[in-house]
Design a protein around this motif. Sequence first.
Motif, PDB file in Angstrom:
ATOM      1  N   THR A   1       0.814  -1.224   0.000  1.00  0.00           N
ATOM      2  CA  THR A   1       0.000   0.000   0.000  1.00  0.00           C
ATOM      3  C   THR A   1       0.845   1.271   0.000  1.00  0.00           C
ATOM      4  O   THR A   1       0.318   2.361  -0.207  1.00  0.00           O
ATOM      5  N   THR A   2       2.141   1.142   0.231  1.00  0.00           N
ATOM      6  CA  THR A   2       2.964   2.344   0.325  1.00  0.00           C
ATOM      7  C   THR A   2       2.948   3.126  -0.985  1.00  0.00           C
ATOM      8  O   THR A   2       2.843   2.538  -2.068  1.00  0.00           O
ATOM      9  N   GLU A   3       3.053   4.430  -0.865  1.00  0.00           N
ATOM     10  CA  GLU A   3       3.119   5.281  -2.052  1.00  0.00           C
ATOM     11  C   GLU A   3       4.560   5.690  -2.367  1.00  0.00           C
ATOM     12  O   GLU A   3       4.803   6.547  -3.215  1.00  0.00           O
ATOM     13  N   ALA A   4       5.511   5.071  -1.655  1.00  0.00           N
ATOM     14  CA  ALA A   4       6.922   5.466  -1.809  1.00  0.00           C
ATOM     15  C   ALA A   4       7.410   5.318  -3.254  1.00  0.00           C
ATOM     16  O   ALA A   4       6.890   4.491  -4.018  1.00  0.00           O
ATOM     17  N   ALA A   5       8.417   6.100  -3.581  1.00  0.00           N
ATOM     18  CA  ALA A   5       9.064   6.007  -4.894  1.00  0.00           C
ATOM     19  C   ALA A   5       9.784   4.675  -5.039  1.00  0.00           C
ATOM     20  O   ALA A   5       9.805   4.078  -6.126  1.00  0.00           O
ATOM     21  N   ALA A   6      10.365   4.213  -3.948  1.00  0.00           N
ATOM     22  CA  ALA A   6      11.072   2.928  -3.930  1.00  0.00           C
ATOM     23  C   ALA A   6      11.357   2.584  -2.478  1.00  0.00           C
ATOM     24  O   ALA A   6      11.326   3.455  -1.612  1.00  0.00           O
ATOM     25  N   VAL A   7      11.608   1.284  -2.262  1.00  0.00           N
ATOM     26  CA  VAL A   7      11.815   0.823  -0.885  1.00  0.00           C
ATOM     27  C   VAL A   7      13.070  -0.052  -0.825  1.00  0.00           C
ATOM     28  O   VAL A   7      13.230  -0.968  -1.639  1.00  0.00           O
ATOM     29  N   PHE A   8      13.959   0.254   0.142  1.00  0.00           N
ATOM     30  CA  PHE A   8      15.101  -0.635   0.389  1.00  0.00           C
ATOM     31  C   PHE A   8      14.602  -1.925   1.039  1.00  0.00           C
ATOM     32  O   PHE A   8      13.873  -1.892   2.043  1.00  0.00           O
ATOM     33  N   VAL A   9      14.991  -3.069   0.468  1.00  0.00           N
ATOM     34  CA  VAL A   9      14.660  -4.375   1.062  1.00  0.00           C
ATOM     35  C   VAL A   9      15.932  -5.230   1.034  1.00  0.00           C
ATOM     36  O   VAL A   9      16.909  -4.889   0.366  1.00  0.00           O
ATOM     37  N   ARG A  10      15.879  -6.354   1.761  1.00  0.00           N
ATOM     38  CA  ARG A  10      17.027  -7.269   1.740  1.00  0.00           C
ATOM     39  C   ARG A  10      17.144  -7.932   0.362  1.00  0.00           C
ATOM     40  O   ARG A  10      16.152  -8.054  -0.353  1.00  0.00           O
ATOM     41  N   PRO A  11      18.356  -8.415   0.013  1.00  0.00           N
ATOM     42  CA  PRO A  11      18.565  -8.995  -1.316  1.00  0.00           C
ATOM     43  C   PRO A  11      17.612 -10.158  -1.607  1.00  0.00           C
ATOM     44  O   PRO A  11      17.176 -10.341  -2.743  1.00  0.00           O
ATOM     45  N   ASP A  12      17.277 -10.922  -0.551  1.00  0.00           N
ATOM     46  CA  ASP A  12      16.468 -12.119  -0.776  1.00  0.00           C
ATOM     47  C   ASP A  12      14.983 -11.886  -0.511  1.00  0.00           C
ATOM     48  O   ASP A  12      14.235 -12.844  -0.362  1.00  0.00           O
ATOM     49  N   PHE A  13      14.578 -10.636  -0.449  1.00  0.00           N
ATOM     50  CA  PHE A  13      13.174 -10.366  -0.154  1.00  0.00           C
ATOM     51  C   PHE A  13      12.260 -10.962  -1.221  1.00  0.00           C
ATOM     52  O   PHE A  13      12.475 -10.800  -2.409  1.00  0.00           O
ATOM     53  N   GLN A  14      11.248 -11.674  -0.786  1.00  0.00           N
ATOM     54  CA  GLN A  14      10.218 -12.234  -1.672  1.00  0.00           C
ATOM     55  C   GLN A  14       8.903 -11.604  -1.260  1.00  0.00           C
ATOM     56  O   GLN A  14       8.568 -11.613  -0.082  1.00  0.00           O
ATOM     57  N   GLY A  15       8.147 -11.108  -2.175  1.00  0.00           N
ATOM     58  CA  GLY A  15       6.866 -10.549  -1.787  1.00  0.00           C
ATOM     59  C   GLY A  15       6.466  -9.457  -2.748  1.00  0.00           C
ATOM     60  O   GLY A  15       7.290  -8.936  -3.498  1.00  0.00           O
ATOM     61  N   GLU A  16       5.203  -9.130  -2.713  1.00  0.00           N
ATOM     62  CA  GLU A  16       4.686  -8.126  -3.632  1.00  0.00           C
ATOM     63  C   GLU A  16       4.901  -6.725  -3.085  1.00  0.00           C
ATOM     64  O   GLU A  16       4.944  -6.517  -1.880  1.00  0.00           O
ATOM     65  N   ALA A  17       5.007  -5.801  -3.997  1.00  0.00           N
ATOM     66  CA  ALA A  17       5.216  -4.420  -3.579  1.00  0.00           C
ATOM     67  C   ALA A  17       4.549  -3.501  -4.591  1.00  0.00           C
ATOM     68  O   ALA A  17       4.463  -3.820  -5.778  1.00  0.00           O
ATOM     69  N   ALA A  18       4.064  -2.375  -4.099  1.00  0.00           N
ATOM     70  CA  ALA A  18       3.377  -1.392  -4.937  1.00  0.00           C
ATOM     71  C   ALA A  18       4.368  -0.445  -5.612  1.00  0.00           C
ATOM     72  O   ALA A  18       3.949   0.485  -6.293  1.00  0.00           O
ATOM     73  N   CYS A  19       5.650  -0.685  -5.423  1.00  0.00           N
ATOM     74  CA  CYS A  19       6.645   0.263  -5.927  1.00  0.00           C
ATOM     75  C   CYS A  19       7.941  -0.476  -6.218  1.00  0.00           C
ATOM     76  O   CYS A  19       8.101  -1.630  -5.810  1.00  0.00           O
ATOM     77  N   PRO A  20       8.878   0.171  -6.909  1.00  0.00           N
ATOM     78  CA  PRO A  20      10.171  -0.463  -7.168  1.00  0.00           C
ATOM     79  C   PRO A  20      10.893  -0.801  -5.872  1.00  0.00           C
ATOM     80  O   PRO A  20      10.712  -0.114  -4.856  1.00  0.00           O
ATOM     81  N   LEU A  21      11.707  -1.848  -5.930  1.00  0.00           N
ATOM     82  CA  LEU A  21      12.484  -2.262  -4.760  1.00  0.00           C
ATOM     83  C   LEU A  21      13.970  -2.023  -5.011  1.00  0.00           C
ATOM     84  O   LEU A  21      14.464  -2.198  -6.125  1.00  0.00           O
ATOM     85  N   LEU A  22      14.649  -1.626  -3.946  1.00  0.00           N
ATOM     86  CA  LEU A  22      16.100  -1.433  -3.980  1.00  0.00           C
ATOM     87  C   LEU A  22      16.701  -2.475  -3.055  1.00  0.00           C
ATOM     88  O   LEU A  22      16.595  -2.370  -1.827  1.00  0.00           O
TER      89      LEU A  22
END
Lengths: 338, 338, 338
Positions: free
Chosen positions: C52-73
Amino acid sequence: MRLAEVAERFGATLDCPEQGDRPVLGVAPLETATATDISFLANPKYTALLQTTEAAAVFVRPDFQGEAACPLLRVPHPYLAFAKCIEWFYPQPKPPAKIHPTAILGADVVLGAEVTIGAYTVIGDRVRIGDRTVIDSHCTLYDDVVVGADCRIYSHCVLRERVQLGDRVILQNSVVLGSDGFGYVPLPDGRHYKIPQVGTVVIGNDVEIGAGTTIDRATLGETTVANGTKIDNLTMVAHNCTIGENAILCAQVGLAGSTHIGNHVVLAGQVGAAGHLTIGDRTIVSAKSGISSSVPPDSRMGGIPAMDQTLYLKVSAAVKQLPDLLKRVRKLEAKVGG
Amino acid sequence: MRLAEVAERFGATLDCPEQGDRPVLGVAPLETATATDISFLANPKYTALLQTTEAAAVFVRPDFQGEAACPLLRVPHPYLAFAKCIEWFYPQPKPPAKIHPTAILGADVVLGAEVTIGAYTVIGDRVRIGDRTVIDSHCTLYDDVVVGADCRIYSHCVLRERVQLGDRVILQNSVVLGSDGFGYVPLPDGRHYKIPQVGTVVIGNDVEIGAGTTIDRATLGETTVANGTKIDNLTMVAHNCTIGENAILCAQVGLAGSTHIGNHVVLAGQVGAAGHLTIGDRTIVSAKSGISSSVPPDSRMGGIPAMDQTLYLKVSAAVKQLPDLLKRVRKLEAKVGG
Amino acid sequence: MRLAEVAERFGATLDCPEQGDRPVLGVAPLETATATDISFLANPKYTALLQTTEAAAVFVRPDFQGEAACPLLRVPHPYLAFAKCIEWFYPQPKPPAKIHPTAILGADVVLGAEVTIGAYTVIGDRVRIGDRTVIDSHCTLYDDVVVGADCRIYSHCVLRERVQLGDRVILQNSVVLGSDGFGYVPLPDGRHYKIPQVGTVVIGNDVEIGAGTTIDRATLGETTVANGTKIDNLTMVAHNCTIGENAILCAQVGLAGSTHIGNHVVLAGQVGAAGHLTIGDRTIVSAKSGISSSVPPDSRMGGIPAMDQTLYLKVSAAVKQLPDLLKRVRKLEAKVGG
């Protein structure tokens, strides 16, 4: 200094007079004392340390029996002798009596003889300061404050309007005396109407107050701390409290409004007391306890809410058995058809 | 002042109009009032004192029934009348509006009308201060601070970068608003990497904050205290907390980060709350309690960790029986072969 | 800034490279981030917010699995990347290196290169201050203080005689280091004889100390805080305590005299520890607990007095059943004739 001189100064009996020429350069606890340090033994718990200490000599009680690795200095009060020895070996320089040119003095200020006022300290109108008192930098004494003789007020202390200090009072840094009490009339719409706090704070002689402690002025009348009481850091004394003589309030104690602490009371660290109650003379309250009702003289209290200390110790031990007790009762119920 | 004038000023009914000429010189509690003092009765618990008080007259509720040793002044809100009477009889002198020559003002500071700034106070760049606000000596307002109108900031207060105060805010001495929040990233090697604290603190109107209290700035965004809330001495509000309207935080309360306190909440002395939780509107938490999870509106909580207050009172009573209970269960086990 | 630049700076893998041109203007938590904010996910508890976040992008761990509403870093340490992103987007201006003309320097003061000293700060004789250190207004450094390089001392701090700070130390506002320890000899007549406090306080490198905290000087020797330790607001460290490396002391913690805190210890808010005890390395003590005896390394403690945390959690749950348990035991007694 020679050991014989130490013995003479404190009226101590040196049990190996032939060691009287031994040099003494400092003071230290038994564990860390070196060959030129004086130390002391007051608590029998530490007697064994006497056999390993490297101290030049150790103050002990006159009737002390036991082995020691060093000469003994027998005196009626070893701990007091130790404290006086620290005074003697490490004299604290007193700043020269002068008013720093940046100190600001209000109208009609009355200064005793040899008063010292530090840089940037601001003294209000009609303030009176007793002989030989030293006030460091960055203090604010509001109008009509009275400070006794031989006081030591470290930097950043605040004495609000009309606060009074007795003689030989020590305020560590950043003490606030006389801030407004926390008093409001609850209004029907949920707002809080401030009750003007027009009383003051009166501190007796020989009181010491720790860094960052705050004592609020009375709504009407006086919040008081009597002679000889010592208050540690970050303690909060609310409006209209009275504290008796020679009491000890350890760090972070909090007293709510209009509570009365007797003479020789000891409140250990982080103790809290509710408002409008009385803690009788010589009562000792253990750390972190919460006093929720008045306590007669000579009580020993502990717990939240506080109970008799003997009971509290039993409860503290018993509470650890509670998860197990629940199982045992369940088992009993199963057996007898509970 | 005459008693009739007091009655008139507060719209009170004086039940012995013939005493209207009686002189009134001050205000005092029932126990200590003298023949020229006004007093009040708000809490029925103290009704008996009316028969012994020496007060000139006492504010009571309109429907008060009972004997009294002195004339009664019937008003809808006796406690409020008493508070206003203190204001009237002991007016607090407001310092004359002037900027002390030793105050240091940064660039582009905007001062309202009749602002007072005390000796040695330092005001940063672009600070704005509202009309009639009084700032005492030794305060530091960092850059970009905004202070509303009619505020009273006592000596030694600190308002860090960009902190905002509403109107009629009172800061007792040595308050720190906007110090860095306590936020670190734990590194794999055990060190703690400081997270820059770039948010700020926003204080609403009619807030009062006690001596020595610290409110940390938000990591990002704002730590907020809403209109009408009163916070006592030596309280700690961590970064990113929000406190609602007309709440009461008593002395030495501690809130961990990102906790939200509702409107009209009362946290008694030395209460602590863990971080990232919500305490619902009108909740009352008793002294020394520890709030470890969110609490719905209108709760009454007590204990460490906090539970429903009714349960807490029962538990507090029961816990004293625990040592005895252990014996009783042991006896039962012996009987039934536990 | 563009998203691709953020990715490059932090060595992050941007999982939608086609979005690399997206503008980034700030940093915010997941809940409040807008379309131009960078955010982060470190705690899996908040994974759902990614949808649900409206962020431009989100820092996540390298092995993060899961859906996101925005690009992941994707980066090894998302929380650290977030902290560094705050540094980058909200640089804290460092005041220009200068000695304010109202600062007062004693005799034989030694200043490093590019030192900043604020208005009305008072520096005693023989004080040494390291390169690039910034001291704000209204501080008092007593004689013989030593401050390392790259320190930041906010306004109203007090460093008493001979206190030493390492490098990169941060003192938030109104910290008091080196106030006298709370030590008295009890006299037979009930008075308390002050033991001179002639030791000092030594603070290591990379230590941060919160607003209003007080650390008392040792009676003899040193009260010490080792490298990397962080201490929150309104905490009290008594005389002769030693605190290890990289420890965390949360707000309003209180340590009594001569207590030793190991490396990497965490004391949560309002914890108290009695005097003369040792808390072993890596021990974690939960909020409001009272440590009354020494604790081995790697302990988890809770409660007053503190017990093993696992037991404490069971006791805390069980205690709520105590009123009911009393009834059940009474019932059992009635059945079996207790």
